[in-house]
Design a protein around this motif. Structure first.
Motif, PDB file in Angstrom:
ATOM      1  N   ASP A 237      10.172  32.672  16.528  1.00 17.36           N
ATOM      2  CA  ASP A 237      11.253  33.644  16.689  1.00 17.36           C
ATOM      3  C   ASP A 237      11.095  34.733  15.628  1.00 17.36           C
ATOM      4  N   ALA A 238      10.712  35.918  16.067  1.00 19.13           N
ATOM      5  CA  ALA A 238      10.619  37.087  15.184  1.00 19.13           C
ATOM      6  C   ALA A 238       9.792  36.795  13.936  1.00 19.13           C
ATOM      7  N   GLY A 239       8.636  36.164  14.110  1.00 20.05           N
ATOM      8  CA  GLY A 239       7.751  35.899  12.994  1.00 20.05           C
ATOM      9  C   GLY A 239       8.095  34.675  12.179  1.00 20.05           C
ATOM     10  N   LYS A 240       9.183  34.002  12.506  1.00 18.50           N
ATOM     11  CA  LYS A 240       9.596  32.777  11.831  1.00 18.50           C
ATOM     12  C   LYS A 240       9.512  31.625  12.825  1.00 18.50           C
ATOM     13  N   LEU A 241       9.887  30.425  12.365  1.00 20.17           N
ATOM     14  CA  LEU A 241       9.909  29.270  13.246  1.00 20.17           C
ATOM     15  C   LEU A 241      11.303  28.649  13.212  1.00 20.17           C
ATOM     16  N   LEU A 242      11.892  28.493  14.390  1.00 18.41           N
ATOM     17  CA  LEU A 242      13.163  27.785  14.512  1.00 18.41           C
ATOM     18  C   LEU A 242      12.860  26.319  14.760  1.00 18.41           C
ATOM     19  N   VAL A 243      13.471  25.455  13.986  1.00 18.63           N
ATOM     20  CA  VAL A 243      13.268  24.014  14.142  1.00 18.63           C
ATOM     21  C   VAL A 243      14.623  23.356  14.325  1.00 18.63           C
ATOM     22  N   SER A 244      14.722  22.487  15.340  1.00 18.84           N
ATOM     23  CA  SER A 244      15.982  21.790  15.628  1.00 18.84           C
ATOM     24  C   SER A 244      15.739  20.294  15.721  1.00 18.84           C
ATOM     25  N   PRO A 245      16.691  19.488  15.250  1.00 20.05           N
ATOM     26  CA  PRO A 245      16.611  18.044  15.459  1.00 20.05           C
ATOM     27  C   PRO A 245      16.991  17.632  16.870  1.00 20.05           C
ATOM     28  N   ALA A 246      17.294  18.614  17.740  1.00 18.62           N
ATOM     29  CA  ALA A 246      17.695  18.351  19.122  1.00 18.62           C
ATOM     30  C   ALA A 246      18.908  17.430  19.176  1.00 18.62           C
ATOM     31  N   ASP A 247      19.814  17.593  18.197  1.00 16.53           N
ATOM     32  CA  ASP A 247      21.011  16.752  18.156  1.00 16.53           C
ATOM     33  C   ASP A 247      21.978  17.146  19.270  1.00 16.53           C
ATOM     34  N   ALA A 248      22.778  16.194  19.671  1.00 18.85           N
ATOM     35  CA  ALA A 248      23.788  16.418  20.714  1.00 18.85           C
ATOM     36  C   ALA A 248      25.018  15.580  20.384  1.00 18.85           C
ATOM     37  N   ASP A 249      25.483  15.697  19.143  1.00 16.10           N
ATOM     38  CA  ASP A 249      26.591  14.870  18.673  1.00 16.10           C
ATOM     39  C   ASP A 249      27.920  15.368  19.221  1.00 16.10           C
ATOM     40  N   PRO A 250      28.724  14.494  19.845  1.00 13.16           N
ATOM     41  CA  PRO A 250      30.043  14.917  20.332  1.00 13.16           C
ATOM     42  C   PRO A 250      30.911  15.398  19.174  1.00 13.16           C
ATOM     43  N   THR A 251      31.670  16.445  19.436  1.00 10.59           N
ATOM     44  CA  THR A 251      32.533  17.001  18.402  1.00 10.59           C
ATOM     45  C   THR A 251      33.692  17.724  19.066  1.00 10.59           C
ATOM     46  N   ALA A 252      34.639  18.165  18.262  1.00 10.45           N
ATOM     47  CA  ALA A 252      35.737  18.982  18.768  1.00 10.45           C
ATOM     48  C   ALA A 252      35.294  20.438  18.817  1.00 10.45           C
ATOM     49  N   ALA A 253      36.013  21.249  19.578  1.00  9.54           N
ATOM     50  CA  ALA A 253      35.726  22.684  19.634  1.00  9.54           C
ATOM     51  C   ALA A 253      36.053  23.313  18.281  1.00  9.54           C
ATOM     52  N   HIS A 254      35.055  23.934  17.667  1.00  8.77           N
ATOM     53  CA  HIS A 254      35.267  24.613  16.387  1.00  8.77           C
ATOM     54  C   HIS A 254      34.073  25.530  16.134  1.00  8.77           C
ATOM     55  N   ASP A 255      34.154  26.328  15.070  1.00  5.46           N
ATOM     56  CA  ASP A 255      33.035  27.176  14.665  1.00  5.46           C
ATOM     57  C   ASP A 255      32.020  26.273  13.984  1.00  5.46           C
ATOM     58  N   ALA A 256      31.020  25.844  14.724  1.00  3.42           N
ATOM     59  CA  ALA A 256      30.148  24.748  14.295  1.00  3.42           C
ATOM     60  C   ALA A 256      29.218  25.154  13.151  1.00  3.42           C
TER      61      ALA A 256
END
Length: 355
Positions: A237-256
């Motif tokens: 992404d734009a010369g950088k690398l985005l890395v995600s743990p591919a998490d999908a933890d249930p949570t409440a609606a909020h500014d995560a």
């Protein structure tokens, strides 16, 4: 009088607003300072037509022409990477994703930092593409404004009532014939305000870190990397690398925000498959992907009040389904014939969740 009041200024609300702006007066309300602030602005945004449950795949393919016509796509592809002890999960994922198994040398030619000591399996597909998400959202907003509609930010909805027509209280008061509920993780809260039964949306957190280009490599031609078992992924992404743990933890609606431990575990799983260690995280964030109980989108008028319309449950498929999903919402709202088959439509309508 507003014909269609859209609550939510992400890709769901903007795309539906653009479709409906051809049929009446549209106003989009976004509670934050910018459009696409929550899930839409925090998406990895790939167009992967074969990704998702059957109804989602139907929407993906029905959206393809819109992406191609507007030149929103650019080549990316992916490489699925399995560790030497991941034979079964790797082959399961490769079959599901439709990738072609390749040798380690072929995989390393695409991603030079792959580690021969730990990588046991690789598969490749070049059919998936990046989506220009910002331009896509701005084009939908431009269509709304061009058809005489409004797109308003800093308009958090605080109350909804119905007295012949809908009255929606935000920073201002709005009167509308129809409400489109495209509020992402907050759709059930909006429904409750309006006296409409919730559909059981579950927000799930997805964390992301941006790291410098590993080893100073030019990443422009690198494919997306997918860890077997959906244990991590990485995307240039734009010369950088985005890395995600591919998490999908249930949570409440909020500014995560990202969970530091979850992010560290995901980065460690990525690091185990490459030769370049992560020495610095430039920034991190999280978004909420929202799922209906059956994992598919929820599109169309509510069965108890057809003037209350759902565009919800996009999960991880929001951008790639938006062109077709928004068209279906508009068709169901105004009574037009949809190009989708009846079984797909039935599996997307909110009626299915109230049987």
């Amino acid at each position: 009088m507003i014909d269609f009041l859209i609550i939510g200024g992400g890709i769901a609300g903007l795309s539906v607003g653009a479709r409906l702006s051809e049929r009446g007066q549209v106003t989009v309300l976004e509670g934050e300072e910018a459009l696409g602030y929550h899930a839409s602005g925090r998406s990895a945004a790939m167009f992967a037509p074969a990704y998702g449950p059957p109804a989602v795949i139907a929407l993906n393919f029905a959206s393809a022409a819109h992406f191609e016509t507007n030149d929103y796509l650019s080549p990316r592809g992916w490489v699925l990477i399995g560790g030497k002890d991941q034979h079964d999960v790797f082959h399961r994922d490769a079959d599901q994703l439709g990738g072609r198994q390749i040798s380690f040398d072929a995989a390393q030619s695409l991603i030079p930092i792959l580690n021969p000591e730990t990588v046991g399996f690789a598969a490749h597909s070049d059919s998936e593409q990046d989506i220009d998400t910002d331009r896509m959202m701005q084009d939908f907003a431009r269509t709304i404004r061009g058809n005489g509609g409004s797109v308003l930010t800093r308009q958090s909805v605080t109350a909804i009532r119905k007295h012949r027509h809908w009255i929606v209280e935000a920073t201002e008061s709005f009167e509308a014939r129809h409400i489109v509920n495209a509020a992402g993780a907050w759709v059930d809260e909006i429904a409750a305000m309006a006296g409409i039964a919730p559909i059981g949306i579950q927000p799930r957190r997805r964390s992301m870190a941006r790291i410098p280009a590993p080893g100073g490599h030019d990443l422009r031609a690198w494919p997306m990397m997918l860890g077997a078992g959906e244990s991590w992924y990485a995307k240039p992404d734009a010369g950088k690398l985005l890395v995600s743990p591919a998490d999908a933890d249930p949570t409440a609606a909020h500014d995560a925000f990202a969970d530091d431990m979850v992010l560290a575990e995901g980065l460690a799983r990525y690091e185990a498959m490459v030769t370049e260690p992560v020495t610095r995280v430039e920034t991190n964030w999280a978004g909420l992907r929202s799922f209906a109980p059956d994992g598919s989108l929820v599109l169309g008028p509510d069965p108890t009040d057809p003037t209350f319309i759902w565009s919800a449950g996009q999960g991880g498929y929001g951008f790639q389904t938006a062109p077709a999903a928004s068209q279906l919402v508009a068709d169901l709202t105004v009574g037009n014939q949809s190009s989708l088959d009846t079984a797909t439509i039935a599996s997307l309508r909110p009626d299915r969740l109230h049987r």
